[in-house]
Design an enzyme around this catalytic site. Structure first.
Site, PDB file in Angstrom:
ATOM      1  N   CYS A  84      45.207  60.211  16.909  1.00  0.00           N
ATOM      2  CA  CYS A  84      45.175  59.048  18.128  1.00  0.00           C
ATOM      3  C   CYS A  84      45.781  58.135  17.347  1.00  0.00           C
ATOM      4  CB  CYS A  84      43.487  59.479  18.222  1.00  0.00           C
ATOM      5  SG  CYS A  84      42.932  58.437  18.871  1.00  0.00           S
TER       6      CYS A  84
ATOM      7  N   CYS B 271      42.663  55.697  17.871  1.00  0.00           N
ATOM      8  CA  CYS B 271      41.110  55.429  16.647  1.00  0.00           C
ATOM      9  C   CYS B 271      42.428  54.650  15.221  1.00  0.00           C
ATOM     10  CB  CYS B 271      41.142  56.539  16.315  1.00  0.00           C
ATOM     11  SG  CYS B 271      40.908  57.781  17.294  1.00  0.00           S
TER      12      CYS B 271
END
Length: 105
Positions: free
Chosen positions: A28, A31
């Site tokens: 991600c 993230c």
């Protein structure tokens, strides 16, 4: 930030006085953008325990909790859900801190 090891551990940790789960995944990009600021956030909100939950490893738990976007945050205080910041949108340090600040109001 420690990593969640099992679904059983998740359910046990929800009973802690103040805990925030961060749902994330290695792949991600949003993230990874907040990774550098997480230690600052943890230090600022030291009254909370922070636990990282790998969405791919705990997909059934994410489905159970209605967490589909990452990064997302789920907070519990004394066994009760205190708040959630769940979306697929990129989050800033300020937005995360505002979310946590509102938990104690």
């Amino acid at each position: 930030m420690r990593n969640l090891q099992s679904t059983e551990e998740f359910h046990a940790l929800t009973k802690e006085p103040a805990i925030i789960f961060m749902f994330t995944a290695d792949w991600c990009p949003d993230c990874r953008i907040i990774d550098p600021v997480l230690p600052k956030i943890q230090k600022k909100f030291a009254n909370y325990t922070f636990v990282s939950v790998d969405r791919d490893q705990f997909i059934d738990l994410c489905i159970e909790l209605d967490i589909y976007g990452i990064p997302s945050f789920l907070a519990y205080v004394n066994g009760q859900e205190a708040g959630r910041y769940v979306s697929k949108d990129r989050k800033t340090q300020t937005e995360i801190e505002e979310f946590i600040s509102k938990l104690s109001q």
